[in-house]
Design a protein around this motif. Structure first.
Motif, PDB file in Angstrom:
ATOM      1  N   UNK A 330      -5.211   0.092 -17.080  1.00 43.30           N
ATOM      2  CA  UNK A 330      -5.727   1.015 -16.063  1.00 43.30           C
ATOM      3  C   UNK A 330      -5.163   0.668 -14.688  1.00 43.30           C
ATOM      4  N   UNK A 331      -5.129  -0.623 -14.362  1.00 38.57           N
ATOM      5  CA  UNK A 331      -4.574  -1.051 -13.072  1.00 38.57           C
ATOM      6  C   UNK A 331      -3.106  -0.642 -12.947  1.00 38.57           C
ATOM      7  N   UNK A 332      -2.337  -0.870 -14.004  1.00 36.44           N
ATOM      8  CA  UNK A 332      -0.913  -0.514 -13.979  1.00 36.44           C
ATOM      9  C   UNK A 332      -0.734   0.988 -13.761  1.00 36.44           C
ATOM     10  N   UNK A 333      -1.572   1.776 -14.421  1.00 39.62           N
ATOM     11  CA  UNK A 333      -1.476   3.233 -14.268  1.00 39.62           C
ATOM     12  C   UNK A 333      -1.789   3.662 -12.835  1.00 39.62           C
ATOM     13  N   UNK A 334      -2.899   3.175 -12.303  1.00 42.87           N
ATOM     14  CA  UNK A 334      -3.266   3.547 -10.936  1.00 42.87           C
ATOM     15  C   UNK A 334      -2.224   3.069  -9.935  1.00 42.87           C
ATOM     16  N   UNK A 335      -1.691   1.865 -10.139  1.00 41.77           N
ATOM     17  CA  UNK A 335      -0.658   1.363  -9.229  1.00 41.77           C
ATOM     18  C   UNK A 335       0.581   2.250  -9.270  1.00 41.77           C
ATOM     19  N   UNK A 336       1.022   2.622 -10.470  1.00 41.15           N
ATOM     20  CA  UNK A 336       2.198   3.495 -10.595  1.00 41.15           C
ATOM     21  C   UNK A 336       1.957   4.831  -9.895  1.00 41.15           C
ATOM     22  N   UNK A 337       0.764   5.382 -10.105  1.00 39.02           N
ATOM     23  CA  UNK A 337       0.427   6.684  -9.527  1.00 39.02           C
ATOM     24  C   UNK A 337       0.415   6.623  -8.000  1.00 39.02           C
ATOM     25  N   UNK A 338      -0.275   5.632  -7.453  1.00 41.59           N
ATOM     26  CA  UNK A 338      -0.447   5.542  -6.003  1.00 41.59           C
ATOM     27  C   UNK A 338       0.833   5.105  -5.310  1.00 41.59           C
ATOM     28  N   UNK A 339       1.555   4.174  -5.910  1.00 43.40           N
ATOM     29  CA  UNK A 339       2.806   3.709  -5.289  1.00 43.40           C
ATOM     30  C   UNK A 339       3.852   4.812  -5.302  1.00 43.40           C
ATOM     31  N   UNK A 340       3.892   5.620  -6.359  1.00 42.21           N
ATOM     32  CA  UNK A 340       4.839   6.742  -6.393  1.00 42.21           C
ATOM     33  C   UNK A 340       4.494   7.761  -5.315  1.00 42.21           C
ATOM     34  N   UNK A 341       3.194   7.999  -5.123  1.00 37.05           N
ATOM     35  CA  UNK A 341       2.772   8.954  -4.096  1.00 37.05           C
ATOM     36  C   UNK A 341       3.096   8.457  -2.691  1.00 37.05           C
ATOM     37  N   UNK A 342       3.002   7.135  -2.491  1.00 32.53           N
ATOM     38  CA  UNK A 342       3.277   6.563  -1.167  1.00 32.53           C
ATOM     39  C   UNK A 342       4.749   6.220  -0.969  1.00 32.53           C
ATOM     40  N   UNK A 343       5.538   6.237  -2.057  1.00 34.33           N
ATOM     41  CA  UNK A 343       6.949   5.902  -1.948  1.00 34.33           C
ATOM     42  C   UNK A 343       7.200   4.434  -1.664  1.00 34.33           C
ATOM     43  N   UNK A 344       6.375   3.549  -2.260  1.00 30.35           N
ATOM     44  CA  UNK A 344       6.521   2.117  -2.039  1.00 30.35           C
ATOM     45  C   UNK A 344       6.740   1.425  -3.373  1.00 30.35           C
ATOM     46  N   UNK A 345       7.351   0.222  -3.351  1.00 31.42           N
ATOM     47  CA  UNK A 345       7.549  -0.509  -4.617  1.00 31.42           C
ATOM     48  C   UNK A 345       6.217  -0.886  -5.242  1.00 31.42           C
ATOM     49  N   UNK A 346       6.207  -0.901  -6.543  1.00 31.51           N
ATOM     50  CA  UNK A 346       4.980  -1.220  -7.265  1.00 31.51           C
ATOM     51  C   UNK A 346       4.793  -2.736  -7.324  1.00 31.51           C
ATOM     52  N   UNK A 347       3.669  -3.257  -6.820  1.00 32.22           N
ATOM     53  CA  UNK A 347       3.441  -4.708  -6.879  1.00 32.22           C
ATOM     54  C   UNK A 347       2.998  -5.165  -8.263  1.00 32.22           C
ATOM     55  N   UNK A 348       3.089  -6.470  -8.472  1.00 38.00           N
ATOM     56  CA  UNK A 348       2.663  -7.077  -9.733  1.00 38.00           C
ATOM     57  C   UNK A 348       1.254  -7.641  -9.569  1.00 38.00           C
ATOM     58  N   UNK A 349       0.450  -7.527 -10.613  1.00 37.72           N
ATOM     59  CA  UNK A 349      -0.902  -8.085 -10.602  1.00 37.72           C
ATOM     60  C   UNK A 349      -0.845  -9.498 -11.166  1.00 37.72           C
ATOM     61  N   UNK A 350      -1.347 -10.470 -10.419  1.00 34.01           N
ATOM     62  CA  UNK A 350      -1.330 -11.839 -10.909  1.00 34.01           C
ATOM     63  C   UNK A 350      -2.388 -12.021 -11.997  1.00 34.01           C
ATOM     64  N   UNK A 351      -2.151 -12.950 -12.902  1.00 34.60           N
ATOM     65  CA  UNK A 351      -3.152 -13.194 -13.961  1.00 34.60           C
ATOM     66  C   UNK A 351      -4.520 -13.580 -13.406  1.00 34.60           C
ATOM     67  N   UNK A 352      -4.541 -14.325 -12.291  1.00 28.08           N
ATOM     68  CA  UNK A 352      -5.828 -14.726 -11.703  1.00 28.08           C
ATOM     69  C   UNK A 352      -6.594 -13.509 -11.220  1.00 28.08           C
TER      70      UNK A 352
END
Length: 853
Positions: A330-352
């Protein structure tokens, strides 16, 4: 097919059969046969028609591309004459025609057909009445469609927002239920907690069905009239939504809020598939019964037995707290969606960060998770990683028994927001006093009776900091000289060599940083004992310089206070004991999540409103995500930066985090047991006397061996006590006792229960120095510079008073350990008897080597 057979086929199988044989012969002479592959566009809407097509074999479909409903869609049968109207009236194509299978067509080029129309006026005369009737029919149909769309338009759902994301068994089962519900027209009820996107699931059912091209509407049941006219229409009046919908899908959202008067009518509709329009009171009840062709999907936040027994499909949507395995997807999906809309690189979620989210229950479900991701992207400011400091839930467990000291004492707020705390103290006093103390350690007398450095460090600093932990937590770190020189080194090195400091290697530091400071503390303990640092001034000064050097080196490499967060041995001890504090720094999470968009308390930034310009939290901790006091040094940077007055300094029950929001860590337990062993290490002569040993501690090897034993052996008592807990549990299980006996918690969780006793043991040890030598600070200071201190005031406690306070401290430590163990475990006393006995044994051992010596 022979020519006579072709003419006969045109006469018998097509609409051209109304023409005379002479005209049919003329048409048959110009017809050409074509074979067109499947999924080929013959003609596109609003383009000139190049030929008249007569379908001999195959499947053709025509449709309007700009329509809302599929009322206009047409499937042609063999013998259909296509685009006759357009050629007769000289119009553009009214529809787009596509072959759905391989089609055999008779084709008459447009120019030749127009020549035939001019040559044979019979063609126009024959089809003019038919075209007029068709035009009237289409006009009536268009009027009805416009009225229908006007009724449906406010409720239309254009598309499903997203599919079901995740690979957990819950996600797989939900997808299967949606697919099954889409295969038929049986009514559906979807229920679940708020925020699980139940209406989106209803849309997925519609758009996955064979009627996906029909309209779909959503009606909020809380706004439906009690009469039901909006849904069922009025007899002899305006049609209702169900009639206007036709074969579309009706989503009844929040069905639990539907007026109670309509429940029986809805139950009848679901059971029989029919309904009656609403009539006025003065009119007779409607006799006509209307068949419902719509697909009914109901959405509810709770079960409704009076409705459920009439539906064909019942779908319970699982909350996010039981779908922890899907949070990452779910996090990956929301990040892809929002980062594409903002035109910014998609960050990585740390395991912690992911683990922190998976430990949270998400009462707001998917809606809360999406808001969290949006907030994290704003807060990260283009960072390549989303860490646990950035990804924090917008709500945590309910805070109880808290009193915000900043609201109760405005002067405290003003002081903590002023330049005095901690900058003026750090750079106006500590920065200059610390080198003097270290220098006196090297050049002054080397014993504790004549050196100010030794007296200040061992008789003042240690007792005071231990006494301070239960009251103000890790506050020493805010004025710590080690990090002051680390910050000075950082600023000076950037001025001399402008560069970008390295980001923190968080994963490595989280994994190994705690063990690094554990090893460093072990070496300090051994060095302190084997080389008698308490009575050797220059060695104590060397210890201070070594810790300062570590802070300076890592500050020159990494941004902010990397050393303080992960590597400082004193900071590790402070963070551990700070968990017992009766004060905490936190933030109002609702304010942070709803109002804050800059996150200057975390990132730093210019002045905004009441918030001052700061460089951000030196430990990269957001006050709203803090779960315990371990990662807060009370520097009050967040309090100064916050423009919303969200930051709080709360008075709370001591150590409450240990049984509420605490996350146990193995290296912290190892450090706790090391600090326990450190008390025994500091009392080696007394330990020898109690055990009847006669080792020569002036020799290195016996001294070293006994020191290692003193550090390690006390840790065996908590381990043996935990083994006793496991044994009691297994015995009760073996005898199948009816007495409820829950499975014991892990050792790492229960070990934190010993924290009060470890703090009490260390404090009892240093009380002898603090009360016996701390009061000699004035004569010792003069003696450091070669002056006589005779006649100066001395304040020293009587040995009996010291023994009494040491004994009370240990007794209180044992009692608090037993109480804290109960709170952490939440289990019956009999289940924890072994650990309580272990705490008593440790208390007796500490009493034996501390009290009376």
């Amino acid at each position: 097919m022979t020519f006579p057979d072709l003419v006969t086929w045109l006469q018998e199988r097509t609409a051209l059969g109304i023409l005379s044989v002479q005209v049919l012969n003329a048409i048959a002479q110009v017809m050409e046969e074509q074979v067109v592959p499947a999924n080929t566009r013959l003609v596109v809407e609003d383009t000139p028609v190049e030929s008249l097509y007569i379908l001999r074999q195959g499947q053709l479909e025509s449709d309007r591309t700009n329509q809302i409903s599929s009322v206009w869609g047409v499937s042609w049968l063999p013998g259909a004459v296509i685009y006759l109207q357009e050629l007769l009236l000289n119009q553009l194509a009214q529809r787009t025609t596509i072959t759905r299978s391989e089609c055999h067509l008779w084709v008459v080029p447009a120019e030749q057909f127009r020549e035939l129309i001019e040559q044979y006026p019979e063609i126009s005369q024959a089809f003019s009445p038919q075209l007029a009737a068709e035009l009237a029919k289409l006009s009536s149909q268009l009027s009805y469609e416009q009225e229908r769309q006007a009724i449906l338009r406010p409720y239309l759902v254009n598309k499903a927002r997203r599919g079901i994301i995740g690979k957990s068994r819950y996600a797989v089962r939900l997808r299967q239920q949606i697919k099954k519900a889409a295969e038929d027209r049986k009514s559906v009820i979807i229920f679940g907690e708020p925020g699980v996107e139940k209406d989106n699931i209803a849309a997925l059912i519609h758009f996955g069905s064979a009627y996906r091209r029909e309209p779909i509407i959503k009606v909020d049941c809380s706004t439906v009239q009690a009469s039901g006219a909006e849904l069922f229409g009025r007899a002899g009046g305006k049609p209702g939504l169900i009639e206007a919908l036709g074969q579309g899908t009706l989503i009844l959202n929040n069905i639990q809020e539907l007026p109670s008067e309509l429940i029986p009518q809805l139950a009848t509709l679901l059971e029989t598939g029919t309904y009656k329009p609403v009539t006025r009171l003065e009119d007779a009840p409607a006799e006509s019964v209307i068949n419902c062709r719509a697909h009914i999907i109901m959405v509810s936040e709770k079960t409704m037995p009076e409705i459920e027994r009439h539906v064909g499909h019942l779908i319970k949507v699982p909350p996010l707290r039981v779908r922890k395995a899907d949070i990452g997807d779910q996090m990956e999906y929301y990040l892809s969606l929002l980062c594409r809309a903002r035109g910014i690189p998609k960050p990585r979620i740390t395991p912690e960060a992911l683990r922190q989210l998976q430990a949270y229950d998400f009462p707001g479900n998917l809606r809360e998770l999406q808001n969290l991701v949006e907030r994290a992207i704003v807060q990260s400011a283009g960072a390549k990683e989303l860490t646990e400091e950035i990804v924090w839930p917008s709500q945590s467990k309910k805070k109880q028994f808290r009193f915000n000291l900043l609201n109760g004492y405005p002067r405290l707020r003003r002081f903590l927001r002023s330049d005095w705390w901690p900058d003026r103290i750090n750079y106006g006093l500590t920065l200059w006093l610390f080198p003097l103390i270290v220098l006196l350690g090297f050049i002054g007398p080397q014993n504790r009776q004549e050196n100010f450095t030794l007296n200040l460090f061992w008789a003042w600093w240690w007792p005071l900091i231990l006494i301070g932990f239960p009251f103000v937590g890790r506050i020493w770190c805010a004025v710590c000289p080690f990090m002051i020189y680390g910050e000075v080194t950082q600023k000076l090195s950037l001025w001399l060599w402008p560069r970008q400091l390295k980001r923190w290697p968080r994963e490595t530091a989280e994994k190994w940083g705690g063990w690094f400071l554990f090893g460093l503390f072990t070496l300090i303990f051994l060095w302190e004992e084997l080389w008698d640092l308490e009575n050797t001034a220059y060695l104590s000064a060397c210890l201070l310089l070594l810790i300062t050097a570590g802070a300076m080196i890592f500050s020159a490499i990494f941004e902010r206070r990397f050393w303080c967060r992960y590597l400082c041995p004193i900071g590790g001890m402070n963070g551990l004991f700070a968990k017992l504090s009766m004060t905490e720094l936190r933030a109002q999470q609702g304010t942070c999540s709803a109002e804050c968009t800059t996150y200057q308390c975390y990132k730093g930034g210019p002045q905004k409103g009441e918030g001052m310009a700061t460089l951000g939290c030196p430990l990269y901790s957001h006050p709203a995500q803090l779960q315990d006091n371990r990662d807060c040094v009370l520097c009050m940077t967040c309090l100064k930066a916050c423009p919303h007055r969200s930051v709080e300094v709360n008075l709370r029950p001591p150590g409450i985090e240990l049984w509420t929001s605490h996350v146990p860590r193995v290296y912290e337990v190892a450090l706790l047991l090391l600090l326990l062993g450190g008390v025994f290490l500091h009392r080696l002569p007394e330990l020898q006397q109690e055990l009847g040993l006669s080792l020569d501690l002036d020799q290195f090897l016996p001294h070293f061996g006994l020191s290692i034993a003193a550090l390690c052996i006390p840790a065996a008592i908590p381990l043996i006590a935990y083994g006793g807990i496991q044994l009691i549990y297994r015995l009760i299980q073996a005898f199948k006792s009816k007495i409820p006996n829950p499975k014991p918690r892990s050792f790492v969780e229960l070990a934190y229960g010993y924290l009060p006793l470890v703090l009490a043991g260390n404090l009892a040890h240093y009380l002898r120095l603090g009360l016996g030598e701390g009061g000699r600070i004035l004569p010792v200071t003069l003696a450091t510079f070669g002056f006589s201190g005779e006649g100066l005031p001395i304040l020293v406690a009587h040995p009996a008073v010291i023994e009494f306070l040491q004994g009370v401290t240990l007794i209180v430590g044992v009692l608090l350990t037993m109480l804290l163990t109960q709170k952490i475990a939440c289990q019956p006393t009999r289940s924890l008897f072994a650990q309580h006995l272990g705490a008593v044994v440790l208390g007796v051992c500490l009493w034996a080597i501390i009290v009376g010596y």
